[in-house]
Design an enzyme around this catalytic site. Structure first.
Site, mmCIF file in Angstrom:
data_model
loop_
_atom_site.group_PDB
_atom_site.id
_atom_site.type_symbol
_atom_site.label_atom_id
_atom_site.label_comp_id
_atom_site.label_asym_id
_atom_site.label_seq_id
_atom_site.Cartn_x
_atom_site.Cartn_y
_atom_site.Cartn_z
ATOM 1 C CD GLU A 1 -1.263 -2.261 2.106
ATOM 2 O OE1 GLU A 1 -0.309 -2.082 2.898
ATOM 3 O OE2 GLU A 1 -1.709 -3.386 1.841
ATOM 4 C CE1 TYR B 1 7.322 -0.157 -4.161
ATOM 5 C CE2 TYR B 1 6.026 1.811 -3.771
ATOM 6 C CZ TYR B 1 6.949 0.885 -3.344
ATOM 7 O OH TYR B 1 7.504 0.996 -2.091
#
Length: 170
Positions: free
Chosen positions: A112, A124
């Site tokens: 998260e 990411y």
């Protein structure tokens, strides 16, 4: 300094305070301090968690903490000091953690991040993570989180690994 001058190693108890301060200042800023030195110490000692540091002369440039379950790994925290960013340190830490998850037979790695953190989202994505869902109020009811996922293998039993026969058997 880039990733070439960095030594990635497992965190040691003496690293807990530095990791905790980086978490407070770089990850948890504005949310309250959850990963204090005592909690980081527990992560370092936990056999189902890998805590890494990117060490260099004079201290720690970055760190990562990943928890391992039966099928899934969870990237709990990853941070690199601002002056050392964009030099490959975060990529090297995350690659080490992903390879560990793959070696452990994990199906996927989950994480998260703050939904508004565009730099982290881009990082990411570049590391082959996919965005899955936004969770409103995830961070202390004040800030949304974006969940991301990287699939390492298809669900199901881990692939068969050949082992040599025990001595005295054919």
């Amino acid at each position: 300094m880039g990733a070439q001058s960095i030594n990635i190693r497992l965190a040691e108890p003496r690293d807990a305070q530095a990791i905790a301060l980086m978490s407070r200042d770089l990850v948890e800023a504005g949310l309250g301090w959850k990963y204090d030195a005592a909690r980081v110490q527990r992560a370092i000692r936990d056999r189902d968690t890998v805590t890494l540091v990117a060490a260099q002369r004079g201290g720690i440039a970055g760190f990562g903490i990943m928890e391992f379950g039966d099928e899934r790994a969870h990237l709990v925290l990853l941070a690199v000091k601002p002056l050392q960013r964009r030099g490959g340190i975060g990529r090297a830490l995350l690659a080490w953690l992903i390879e560990s998850a793959r070696t452990a037979g994990m199906e996927s790695v989950h994480l998260e991040l703050r939904a508004a953190n565009e730099a982290a989202r881009g990082f990411y994505r570049a590391m082959e993570f996919s965005e899955t869902v936004t969770v409103p109020g995830y961070y202390r009811g004040r800030e949304a989180a974006l969940r991301m996922l990287r699939v390492l293998r298809m669900p199901g039993p881990a692939p068969y690994t050949w082992r040599p026969p025990a001595l005295g058997q054919k």
